[in-house]
Motif scaffolding. Structure first.
Motif, PDB file in Angstrom:
ATOM      1  N   ALA A  77      28.571  81.383   2.994  1.00  0.00           N
ATOM      2  CA  ALA A  77      29.523  81.819   3.844  1.00  0.00           C
ATOM      3  C   ALA A  77      29.062  82.613   5.108  1.00  0.00           C
ATOM      4  CB  ALA A  77      30.615  82.593   3.052  1.00  0.00           C
ATOM      5  N   LEU A  78      28.497  83.299   4.954  1.00  0.00           N
ATOM      6  CA  LEU A  78      27.663  84.107   6.156  1.00  0.00           C
ATOM      7  C   LEU A  78      26.927  83.177   7.200  1.00  0.00           C
ATOM      8  CD1 LEU A  78      26.242  87.534   4.558  1.00  0.00           C
ATOM      9  CD2 LEU A  78      28.216  87.252   5.991  1.00  0.00           C
ATOM     10  N   ALA A  79      26.142  82.325   6.727  1.00  0.00           N
ATOM     11  CA  ALA A  79      25.429  81.482   7.495  1.00  0.00           C
ATOM     12  C   ALA A  79      26.539  80.423   8.297  1.00  0.00           C
ATOM     13  CB  ALA A  79      24.481  80.396   6.759  1.00  0.00           C
ATOM     14  N   TYR A  80      27.522  79.832   7.598  1.00  0.00           N
ATOM     15  CA  TYR A  80      28.748  78.907   8.174  1.00  0.00           C
ATOM     16  C   TYR A  80      29.229  79.772   8.858  1.00  0.00           C
ATOM     17  CZ  TYR A  80      27.781  75.499   4.424  1.00  0.00           C
ATOM     18  OH  TYR A  80      26.953  74.414   3.609  1.00  0.00           O
ATOM     19  N   ALA A  81      29.646  81.155   8.944  1.00  0.00           N
ATOM     20  CA  ALA A  81      30.616  81.741   9.501  1.00  0.00           C
ATOM     21  C   ALA A  81      29.836  82.093  11.175  1.00  0.00           C
ATOM     22  CB  ALA A  81      30.894  83.026   9.165  1.00  0.00           C
ATOM     23  N   LEU A  82      28.673  81.784  11.306  1.00  0.00           N
ATOM     24  CA  LEU A  82      28.099  82.342  12.458  1.00  0.00           C
ATOM     25  C   LEU A  82      28.774  81.655  13.917  1.00  0.00           C
ATOM     26  CD1 LEU A  82      24.329  82.552  11.512  1.00  0.00           C
ATOM     27  CD2 LEU A  82      25.933  84.464  11.932  1.00  0.00           C
ATOM     28  N   PRO A  83      29.061  80.513  13.888  1.00  0.00           N
ATOM     29  CA  PRO A  83      29.409  79.866  15.223  1.00  0.00           C
ATOM     30  C   PRO A  83      30.802  80.448  15.546  1.00  0.00           C
ATOM     31  CG  PRO A  83      28.452  78.166  13.669  1.00  0.00           C
ATOM     32  CD  PRO A  83      28.566  79.293  12.859  1.00  0.00           C
ATOM     33  N   ARG A  90      28.676  81.695  20.878  1.00  0.00           N
ATOM     34  CA  ARG A  90      28.566  80.678  22.228  1.00  0.00           C
ATOM     35  C   ARG A  90      27.134  80.733  22.442  1.00  0.00           C
ATOM     36  NH1 ARG A  90      30.801  86.025  23.670  1.00  0.00           N
ATOM     37  NH2 ARG A  90      29.429  87.463  24.836  1.00  0.00           N
ATOM     38  N   HIS A  91      26.152  81.555  21.912  1.00  0.00           N
ATOM     39  CA  HIS A  91      24.838  81.385  22.011  1.00  0.00           C
ATOM     40  C   HIS A  91      23.979  80.417  20.749  1.00  0.00           C
ATOM     41  CE1 HIS A  91      25.015  84.499  25.060  1.00  0.00           C
ATOM     42  NE2 HIS A  91      25.695  85.334  24.116  1.00  0.00           N
ATOM     43  N   ILE A  92      25.020  79.720  20.165  1.00  0.00           N
ATOM     44  CA  ILE A  92      24.534  78.767  18.979  1.00  0.00           C
ATOM     45  C   ILE A  92      24.645  77.487  19.286  1.00  0.00           C
ATOM     46  CG2 ILE A  92      24.746  78.397  16.506  1.00  0.00           C
ATOM     47  CD1 ILE A  92      25.211  81.180  16.060  1.00  0.00           C
ATOM     48  N   ASP A  93      23.481  76.608  18.917  1.00  0.00           N
ATOM     49  CA  ASP A  93      23.666  75.119  19.364  1.00  0.00           C
ATOM     50  C   ASP A  93      24.107  74.653  17.976  1.00  0.00           C
ATOM     51  OD1 ASP A  93      22.605  72.596  20.634  1.00  0.00           O
ATOM     52  OD2 ASP A  93      21.905  72.507  18.812  1.00  0.00           O
ATOM     53  N   ALA A  94      25.109  73.527  17.948  1.00  0.00           N
ATOM     54  CA  ALA A  94      25.792  73.079  16.956  1.00  0.00           C
ATOM     55  C   ALA A  94      24.761  72.621  15.906  1.00  0.00           C
ATOM     56  CB  ALA A  94      26.763  72.453  17.098  1.00  0.00           C
ATOM     57  N   ARG A  95      23.901  71.680  16.593  1.00  0.00           N
ATOM     58  CA  ARG A  95      22.869  70.849  15.665  1.00  0.00           C
ATOM     59  C   ARG A  95      21.749  71.776  15.120  1.00  0.00           C
ATOM     60  NH1 ARG A  95      22.474  65.657  15.144  1.00  0.00           N
ATOM     61  NH2 ARG A  95      20.307  65.752  14.697  1.00  0.00           N
ATOM     62  N   ASP A  96      21.320  72.863  15.814  1.00  0.00           N
ATOM     63  CA  ASP A  96      20.328  73.604  15.352  1.00  0.00           C
ATOM     64  C   ASP A  96      20.933  74.452  14.179  1.00  0.00           C
ATOM     65  OD1 ASP A  96      18.333  72.903  17.278  1.00  0.00           O
ATOM     66  OD2 ASP A  96      18.234  74.540  18.357  1.00  0.00           O
ATOM     67  N   HIS A  97      22.202  74.807  14.474  1.00  0.00           N
ATOM     68  CA  HIS A  97      22.862  75.731  13.076  1.00  0.00           C
ATOM     69  C   HIS A  97      22.843  75.035  12.039  1.00  0.00           C
ATOM     70  CE1 HIS A  97      26.507  76.969  11.028  1.00  0.00           C
ATOM     71  NE2 HIS A  97      26.062  78.280  11.263  1.00  0.00           N
ATOM     72  N   ALA A  98      23.679  73.693  12.301  1.00  0.00           N
ATOM     73  CA  ALA A  98      23.583  72.805  10.987  1.00  0.00           C
ATOM     74  C   ALA A  98      22.260  72.584  10.220  1.00  0.00           C
ATOM     75  CB  ALA A  98      24.075  71.349  11.366  1.00  0.00           C
ATOM     76  N   ALA A  99      21.128  72.317  10.757  1.00  0.00           N
ATOM     77  CA  ALA A  99      19.871  72.194  10.548  1.00  0.00           C
ATOM     78  C   ALA A  99      19.266  73.694   9.762  1.00  0.00           C
ATOM     79  CB  ALA A  99      19.009  71.737  11.427  1.00  0.00           C
ATOM     80  N   SER A 100      19.855  74.793  10.389  1.00  0.00           N
ATOM     81  CA  SER A 100      19.146  75.980  10.020  1.00  0.00           C
ATOM     82  C   SER A 100      19.740  76.901   9.039  1.00  0.00           C
ATOM     83  CB  SER A 100      18.601  76.616  11.125  1.00  0.00           C
ATOM     84  OG  SER A 100      19.725  77.353  11.932  1.00  0.00           O
ATOM     85  N   SER A 101      21.090  76.485   8.712  1.00  0.00           N
ATOM     86  CA  SER A 101      21.961  77.264   7.803  1.00  0.00           C
ATOM     87  C   SER A 101      21.443  77.538   6.747  1.00  0.00           C
ATOM     88  CB  SER A 101      23.252  76.551   7.535  1.00  0.00           C
ATOM     89  OG  SER A 101      24.097  76.593   8.984  1.00  0.00           O
ATOM     90  N   GLN A 102      20.447  76.453   6.061  1.00  0.00           N
ATOM     91  CA  GLN A 102      19.980  76.542   4.854  1.00  0.00           C
ATOM     92  C   GLN A 102      18.904  77.526   4.531  1.00  0.00           C
ATOM     93  OE1 GLN A 102      17.641  73.057   4.144  1.00  0.00           O
ATOM     94  NE2 GLN A 102      17.588  72.612   6.249  1.00  0.00           N
ATOM     95  N   ALA A 143      23.255  73.104   1.681  1.00  0.00           N
ATOM     96  CA  ALA A 143      22.138  72.807   2.421  1.00  0.00           C
ATOM     97  C   ALA A 143      22.522  71.589   3.181  1.00  0.00           C
ATOM     98  CB  ALA A 143      20.641  72.751   1.966  1.00  0.00           C
ATOM     99  N   VAL A 144      22.950  70.582   2.376  1.00  0.00           N
ATOM    100  CA  VAL A 144      23.302  69.405   2.826  1.00  0.00           C
ATOM    101  C   VAL A 144      24.672  69.134   3.682  1.00  0.00           C
ATOM    102  CG1 VAL A 144      23.754  66.742   2.037  1.00  0.00           C
ATOM    103  CG2 VAL A 144      21.932  68.068   0.928  1.00  0.00           C
ATOM    104  N   TRP A 145      25.556  69.767   3.266  1.00  0.00           N
ATOM    105  CA  TRP A 145      26.796  70.041   3.838  1.00  0.00           C
ATOM    106  C   TRP A 145      27.049  69.940   5.276  1.00  0.00           C
ATOM    107  CZ3 TRP A 145      30.684  72.789   6.260  1.00  0.00           C
ATOM    108  CH2 TRP A 145      31.951  72.376   6.406  1.00  0.00           C
ATOM    109  N   PRO A 146      26.485  70.917   5.928  1.00  0.00           N
ATOM    110  CA  PRO A 146      26.621  71.014   7.529  1.00  0.00           C
ATOM    111  C   PRO A 146      26.014  70.069   8.258  1.00  0.00           C
ATOM    112  CG  PRO A 146      25.220  72.747   6.574  1.00  0.00           C
ATOM    113  CD  PRO A 146      25.610  72.152   5.474  1.00  0.00           C
TER     114      PRO A 146
END
Length: 301
Positions: A77-83, A90-102, A143-146
């Motif tokens: 929940a905390l990782a998913y909430a960052l964006p 506003r400082h987070i790239d969506a693709r990098d966030h999807a890959a690094s949430s795990q 890990a897979v979902w985002p």
């Protein structure tokens, strides 16, 4: 407990992969097939073996299992909430966030098992095995979902096709049915699973490009803060709320402060994301584990 000594083998394997890829003929053309071998075969066998041999006593350890699942769920929940946070998003790239949430909620199970055996003996090792067994499905789905969602791949299709989740599901089904790996086959399966960790770590080192970390500083700090600071605090609170026994509290705190899983890199690479950035996070998390484990097991306990 000498935490640097415990974590040094993982860190040194990452460094070894980095140096081999950069300074020898064993370049990316060699390591890309290794990533595929680890992801599609070695890691699934490791997960299957780890889960099917870990007895799941739902009665005696129900509170501990609930606490472990809550630690993972809160990490997700905390990782998913960052964006969605106005001062961070506003400082987070969506693709990098999807890959690094795990990175924020997955963990290095081998370090966990080694640490539990040294600190808490056979009973602690059993409790850590139970935590790993019940949390792996949630970990892998989280890990897979985002990544599946961001790439419009379809979550159900990716979950059904994901070899890590298939290995987990097969292990849980076998465990609940009371099945066991035949004695004559167990040494082979053990060696296959054991090969996944060093190869996965070396592949992470081979794919690492530390320059990617400097371009995503906000995301890097946020993910590693969740993994190494917030989750140990969450585990401490849950241990008090659920009134866990002292040994269960120790194992839960240990579980919450582990470095992230080396398979994070392989999963990101196989799903077509910025694996070099994830490899850098795996390396930093391994180093930070030398601080978060003493923090959890010393100060919090």
């Amino acid at each position: 407990m000498n935490y640097p000594q415990l974590l040094f083998p993982d860190f040194s394997l990452i460094l070894c992969g980095y140096l081999l890829c950069r300074h020898t003929a064993l370049n990316r053309t060699v390591w890309e097939p290794v990533e595929g071998l680890v992801y599609y075969f070695l890691f699934p066998v490791l997960l299957f073996q780890s889960i099917i041999k870990s007895p799941l006593d739902f009665g005696a350890t129900s509170n501990l299992m609930a606490a472990g699942l809550l630690v993972i769920a809160i990490g997700i929940a905390l990782a998913y909430a960052l964006p969605w946070l106005p001062w961070i998003g506003r400082h987070i790239d969506a693709r990098d966030h999807a890959a690094s949430s795990q990175i924020a909620f997955r963990y290095n199970s081998f370090i966990g098992l080694a640490l539990a055996g040294k600190l808490a003996g056979p009973e602690g090792l059993l409790l850590m095995s139970v935590l790993i067994g019940v949390s792996v499905p949630l970990n892998n789905i989280g890990a897979v979902w985002p990544m599946a969602r961001h790439a419009n791949l379809g979550l159900a299709r990716e979950l059904v096709r994901n070899p890590l989740i298939l290995g987990t599901a097969a292990g849980l089904a076998g465990n609940l049915l009371g099945l066991h790996i035949p004695v004559w086959l167990e040494p082979t399966v053990t060696r296959i699973g054991g090969a996944s960790v060093p190869l996965g770590l070396m592949a992470a080192g081979a794919g690492m490009q530390l320059g990617h970390l400097s371009r995503a500083k906000t995301l890097t700090v946020a993910m590693l803060s969740i993994r190494h600071l917030l989750l140990p605090l969450v585990a401490f609170g849950l241990s008090r709320l659920l009134r866990l026994e002292p040994l269960q509290t120790t194992v839960l705190l240990m579980f919450s402060a582990l470095p992230t899983a080396s398979s994070c890199y392989v999963l990101a690479a196989r799903m077509g994301y910025n694996a070099a950035y994830v490899a850098g996070l795996v390396t930093l998390s391994t180093v930070l584990g030398m601080l978060s484990l003493p923090f959890a097991l010393g100060l919090l306990r």
